[in-house]
Structures are given as C-alpha cells and as structure tokens.
Enzyme design. Structure first.
Site, short mmCIF file in Angstrom:
data_model
loop_
_atom_site.label_atom_id
_atom_site.label_comp_id
_atom_site.label_asym_id
_atom_site.label_seq_id
_atom_site.Cartn_x
_atom_site.Cartn_y
_atom_site.Cartn_z
N GLY A 170 19.30 -43.98 -20.08
CA GLY A 170 17.95 -43.93 -19.54
C GLY A 170 17.88 -44.25 -18.06
O GLY A 170 16.85 -44.05 -17.42
N LYS A 171 18.98 -44.81 -17.52
CA LYS A 171 19.03 -45.23 -16.11
C LYS A 171 17.78 -46.04 -15.76
O LYS A 171 17.12 -45.82 -14.75
CB LYS A 171 19.22 -44.03 -15.17
CG LYS A 171 20.51 -43.26 -15.45
CD LYS A 171 20.67 -42.07 -14.53
CE LYS A 171 21.94 -41.32 -14.85
NZ LYS A 171 21.90 -40.65 -16.18
N PHE A 172 17.49 -47.00 -16.62
CA PHE A 172 16.30 -47.83 -16.45
C PHE A 172 16.40 -48.62 -15.16
O PHE A 172 17.45 -49.14 -14.82
CB PHE A 172 16.17 -48.77 -17.65
CG PHE A 172 16.10 -48.06 -18.97
CD1 PHE A 172 14.93 -47.43 -19.37
CD2 PHE A 172 17.20 -48.00 -19.81
CE1 PHE A 172 14.85 -46.77 -20.59
CE2 PHE A 172 17.14 -47.35 -21.03
CZ PHE A 172 15.96 -46.72 -21.42
#
Length: 259
Positions: free
Chosen positions: A80-82
């Site tokens: 998600g590359k939060f």
C-alpha cells in the site's frame, strides 16, 4: 517474520509473487484463483498491490477473499506504500492487519519514523521505501544531503535503526533491482535487514547482478518480486517455477531437513 523465514526454508524460495489484478471482475476472480493455486508451491510470499484492488467497486471484498485463499503458511505483504502519521496511520494499520489480514506492509517513510511505528506490531514485517525501481536515477531519492550520502541512504538508515529498536517486529527495505550498485551500497549499510526487491521482469532489472549485490552471507535476505511477469504469463506456475530456479542458481540453498 518467523513465518517468512520458515517459508523461505521450507519452500527453498526467495520469490515474492505480486498480485496486480487487471481485467474485468469475472476474469480477475478466475485468474486470481489460477495464479495463487499454480504459484503457491514456489512462493516465499504473496504481495497484493492495494491500488489494483481499490480501483474496483468490490475491491476490499476481493482483497479479503484473495488473502483468505492464500495458504496460511505463506506470508502476505500488502503493498500500500502507506505514508501518513499519527491516528491516520493507525487506521491504515488496522485496515491492513485487522480488516485484510496481512502479515506485513510497505510504507513510505517521507514523513519520518511516525509513518512506520503504527505498522510495527509484534510479529509483523514492515518494508520501508528506500530506493524504488521506477527510475534508475531518481531526482528525490538520489538527492545529496549536506551530512553526506543521499536521501535513500538516510531512509535506509532510519529503517535500520528502527529495526534495531523495535525488537518485536521487523523493519526491512524496499530496494529496486534497476540499480544493482545501490542494492550493494544499501546491503553494506544494512547487512542484516530483509529487502523487498521489485523491478525484475517488466522493469528490466538484472536478476543475477541484484542477487550478487544483495544476498546476505546466509543466502537469504532478499524477496525478489515478480508481478506482471507471472500474472500475464500463459502458465503462471511455470513462470514462477522458472524464476524460483533462476534465483536459487545464484544462492546457497539450504534444504528444509538441514535448515
């Protein structure tokens, strides 16, 4: 993390199968089942890409169904590359772990260690972006710092320090395969951490150079991701097996009986 280490040993694999579903919903449901079923024997981990699910009306339900269909001994890394902080990051962590059921995530550390901490739950693995695969020369990540090194070097150092501090969880790095020299540099700076490595296949990364640059002395420490190369293959299982065998050609494989 122990789940990942055990899976690497029992499957003799460093292959991460990326799930970036494309096509209409009916075709995706069928293809997802095929890919997971055909590749599970060769996968050290699966990595569903959140954007490819959220772009669908039934995306969250499809993602939950996908995670439930993956064998329980294979870790799931939600890509998600939060990149948020405080209570917002806490909500993302609840989504990734409590709603989806992932074993790990990818995060963007641009906002600092506050971005990583909410995801560093006991037993979970967090892969923090250091050097991504989208550009061999990156205007932001390669920018020089007055204290020496680049921003990607500093991002790697932050992840290493947090991995040492947060002893109940694991913080690794996302390091792209499109620049093996950077893989080698970051391995020297972070000799023990796990790297999640995109960029092999469609993005043109050099597998052998990446493995030579990034493998730890024990022949592990890398998860080599392939998404389109497997999803778009006519025979996903054959594509996964071929890549697993190619990876193992360059590493010292310990049989499960002697692990």
């Amino acid at each position: 993390m122990q789940k990942l280490i055990t899976r690497v040993q029992t499957a003799n694999s460093l292959l991460c199968v990326g799930l970036d579903p494309t096509g209409d919903d009916a075709a995706v449901a069928q293809r997802m089942h095929e890919v997971i079923t055909e590749t599970a024997a060769y996968a050290a981990a699966f990595k569903p890409n959140l954007a490819f699910f959220l772009s669908r009306e039934n995306g969250v339900a499809l993602l939950q169904q996908t995670v439930r269909s993956i064998p329980t001994d294979i870790p799931v890394i939600l890509d998600g590359k939060f990149g948020d902080i405080a209570n917002t990051a806490e909500q993302y962590a609840r989504f990734a772990y409590d709603v989806v059921g992932a074993d790990g995530v990818t995060v963007n550390p641009y906002m600092g260690d506050d971005t990583i901490r909410p995801f560093a739950r006991p037993g979970k693995v967090v892969f923090s972006l250091a050097k991504t695969s989208n550009k061999p020369v990156h205007g932001l990540q390669d920018a020089a710092m007055t204290r020496g090194g680049s921003i990607s070097d500093w991002a790697a150092r932050l992840a290493r320090l947090m991995d040492e501090e947060l002893t109940e969880s694991t913080v690794g790095l996302v390091v792209g395969a499109t620049e093996p020299a950077t893989v080698a540099k970051l391995r020297a700076a972070c000799p023990e951490q796990w790297f999640l490595v995109p960029g092999i296949g469609a993005q043109g990364g050099d597998l052998s150079a990446t493995l030579r640059a990034g493998l730890r002395k024990d022949g592990s420490g890398l998860l080599i991701n392939s998404s389109r190369g497997i999803w778009q293959a006519k025979d996903a299982g054959a594509a996964a097996r071929e890549l697993q065998e190619e990876i193992n050609h360059y590493r010292a494989v310990t049989s499960p009986q002697h692990a």
